[in-house]
Design a protein around this motif. Structure first.
Motif, PDB file in Angstrom:
ATOM      1  N   ASN A 155     -11.462  -6.139  -0.848  1.00  0.00           N
ATOM      2  CA  ASN A 155     -10.853  -6.955  -1.901  1.00  0.00           C
ATOM      3  C   ASN A 155      -9.958  -8.050  -1.333  1.00  0.00           C
ATOM      4  O   ASN A 155      -9.757  -9.084  -1.973  1.00  0.00           O
ATOM      5  N   ASN A 156      -9.400  -7.813  -0.136  1.00  0.00           N
ATOM      6  CA  ASN A 156      -8.439  -8.753   0.436  1.00  0.00           C
ATOM      7  C   ASN A 156      -9.026  -9.654   1.512  1.00  0.00           C
ATOM      8  O   ASN A 156      -8.414 -10.678   1.858  1.00  0.00           O
ATOM      9  N   TYR A 167      -9.126   2.788   1.233  1.00  0.00           N
ATOM     10  CA  TYR A 167      -8.576   1.787   2.157  1.00  0.00           C
ATOM     11  C   TYR A 167      -9.600   0.696   2.448  1.00  0.00           C
ATOM     12  O   TYR A 167      -9.277  -0.495   2.450  1.00  0.00           O
ATOM     13  N   GLU A 178      -9.930  -1.661  -0.397  1.00  0.00           N
ATOM     14  CA  GLU A 178      -8.818  -2.610  -0.415  1.00  0.00           C
ATOM     15  C   GLU A 178      -9.058  -3.740   0.587  1.00  0.00           C
ATOM     16  O   GLU A 178      -8.753  -4.909   0.309  1.00  0.00           O
ATOM     17  N   ASN A 197       0.822  -1.208   0.000  1.00  0.00           N
ATOM     18  CA  ASN A 197       0.000   0.000   0.000  1.00  0.00           C
ATOM     19  C   ASN A 197       0.855   1.256   0.000  1.00  0.00           C
ATOM     20  O   ASN A 197       0.519   2.255  -0.644  1.00  0.00           O
TER      21      ASN A 197
END
Length: 279
Positions: free
Chosen positions: A163-164, A157, A160, A138
């Motif tokens: 997505n993870n 953030y 993200e 990041n």
């Protein structure tokens, strides 16, 4: 308009104004305007024209200065991100990797591969290593041009995270960027990050709500989830540490902090109340 052009205009504007006035005065107004009255009007006209034009020029100049400050701050932020990513990679990440290798060797020698506590320790170490690697990635990614749109940075953030990790984050934010100081933005973002990661790792739920509201008396920020609750989680020590970090940050900023269980929901509340001076 460029900075150098503005400087030259500021220097030449009085001379140009008085030259134009004297030309018009002698060519067209002399039969109607006495010399004494013309001499009185000259500084007044020069002053009025100069003020009117200079106000616009100064506004442009201030805009250029703000752009320079923003670019300078952006460059400084990029340098800090690069330095921090390098320190994480060369220090913590490598140390965690070596620790993981040594732990695996120790497990093989001591025949601990089937031990539940040993496996749990390996999982925790692996998770910390993955989190560190993700933080490095990041930091290495170039931020968007809207670097200083703090709310959009939070949204990026959280995206993200979605997505993870298998998590859905409902983000409802009504606090204006200008309401928070730079220090408050840093600390509030850190609290939100810690709270959300706490939910992801321990609450055993895939749904999180972040609700923030602003009022005349201050603002409130809530992080809610419908997980198992902080009092019955497996790794209570690690969870409690995360909550303590949030509490310490809130205390340092003179914010109110609370965490409670309300109708099968865990609610972390951060609140700031504006002080109203008495007349």
């Amino acid at each position: 308009m460029k900075y150098r052009q503005i400087k030259w205009l500021i220097l030449l504007l009085p001379t140009i104004t008085i030259g134009i006035w004297e030309y018009v005065r002698h060519e067209y107004l002399l039969p109607y305007l006495s010399m004494e009255m013309g001499n009185i009007l000259s500084p007044i006209i020069v002053f009025a024209v100069t003020v009117i034009i200079l106000i616009k020029l100064f506004a442009i100049l201030e805009g250029i200065q703000e752009e320079l400050k923003t670019e300078k701050a952006r460059k400084a932020a990029l340098i800090e991100r690069e330095n921090l990513a390098r320190e994480l990679h060369d220090g913590i990440a490598q140390s965690l990797f070596l620790l993981s290798v040594n732990l695996n060797r120790f497990g093989e020698k001591a025949a601990l591969e089937t031990d539940l506590d040993f496996q749990k320790t390996k999982q925790i170490l692996q998770r910390i290593y993955e989190d560190t690697r993700q933080a490095i990635q990041n930091l290495k990614q170039l931020p968007s041009q809207e670097l200083f749109s703090w709310t959009k940075n939070i949204q990026q953030y959280l995206t993200e995270l979605e997505n993870n990790y298998p998590v859905d984050i409902d983000f409802q934010w009504e606090i204006q960027d200008q309401t928070l100081s730079a220090k408050e933005k840093i600390e509030l973002f850190a609290c939100i990050r810690e709270a959300v990661m706490n939910v992801i790792k321990h609450a055993r739920t895939n749904k999180v709500w972040i609700l923030a509201k602003e009022s005349m008396h201050g603002w409130t920020c809530e992080i809610r989830d419908q997980g198992v609750g902080f009092s019955i989680e497996r790794n209570q020590m690690e969870t409690g540490l995360g909550l303590q970090i949030i509490e310490k940050r809130a205390e340092a900023m003179n914010w109110q902090f609370s965490i409670q269980r309300i109708e099968n929901e865990t609610v972390i509340l951060l609140k700031k109340e504006q002080k109203i001076d008495a007349d």
